[in-house]
Design a protein around this motif. Structure first.
Motif, PDB file in Angstrom:
ATOM      1  N   GLN A   3       0.916  -1.325   0.020  1.00 11.37           N
ATOM      2  CA  GLN A   3       0.113   0.096   0.109  1.00 11.37           C
ATOM      3  C   GLN A   3       0.891   1.306  -0.019  1.00 11.37           C
ATOM      4  OE1 GLN A   3      -2.778   0.060   3.306  1.00 11.37           O
ATOM      5  NE2 GLN A   3      -4.262   1.161   2.218  1.00 11.37           N
ATOM      6  N   TYR A  26     -11.295  11.338  -1.668  1.00 14.64           N
ATOM      7  CA  TYR A  26     -11.972  10.155  -1.683  1.00 14.64           C
ATOM      8  C   TYR A  26     -10.752   9.085  -2.655  1.00 14.64           C
ATOM      9  CZ  TYR A  26     -15.022   6.225  -3.512  1.00 14.64           C
ATOM     10  OH  TYR A  26     -15.300   5.162  -3.673  1.00 14.64           O
ATOM     11  N   GLU A  27     -10.720   7.979  -2.268  1.00 14.65           N
ATOM     12  CA  GLU A  27      -9.460   7.173  -2.695  1.00 14.65           C
ATOM     13  C   GLU A  27      -8.160   8.067  -3.065  1.00 14.65           C
ATOM     14  OE1 GLU A  27     -11.096   4.197  -5.423  1.00 14.65           O
ATOM     15  OE2 GLU A  27     -12.562   3.708  -4.081  1.00 14.65           O
ATOM     16  N   ASP A  28      -7.836   7.977  -4.368  1.00 11.69           N
ATOM     17  CA  ASP A  28      -6.633   8.748  -4.943  1.00 11.69           C
ATOM     18  C   ASP A  28      -7.071  10.244  -5.195  1.00 11.69           C
ATOM     19  OD1 ASP A  28      -8.264   8.139  -7.203  1.00 11.69           O
ATOM     20  OD2 ASP A  28      -6.216   7.629  -8.264  1.00 11.69           O
TER      21      ASP A  28
END
Length: 102
Positions: A3, A26-28
């Motif tokens: 990760q 959000y996420e990337d």
């Protein structure tokens, strides 16, 4: 699965110092200033892609780019301008983001 660490705190501090605010992460993706632009984390945590909302005026985008990239560099972050994006709400209340290269 390895990760990648993403320095969101550093990004938030950088943007705040430049008068911007993270409105959503959000996420990337990191959305900034009511979606005028967003940052997308790259393969490594210190590399980011910069996309401007298609509705953001070019002059404003140029000013953001001129201040953001050198300031990020001083913090050990690498930001590359990649293009523009559009964001649309779908009937199911999800958002659709489309990216466009310059």
């Amino acid at each position: 699965m390895e990760q990648t660490l993403r320095p969101l705190g550093t990004i938030m501090q950088l943007l705040e110092e430049l008068g911007h605010e993270v409105t959503y992460a959000y996420e990337d993706l990191v959305f900034v200033n009511h979606s005028d632009f967003l940052l997308q984390f790259g393969e490594t945590g210190s590399v980011l892609n910069l996309f401007f909302n298609s509705e953001c005026p070019k002059r404003e985008a140029d000013l953001i780019e001129e201040s953001l990239i050198p300031a990020a560099d001083r913090k050990g972050l690498s930001i590359t301008t990649k293009g523009r994006y559009t964001i649309n709400e779908q009937p199911d209340e999800n958002l659709q983001i489309r990216f466009f290269d310059f």
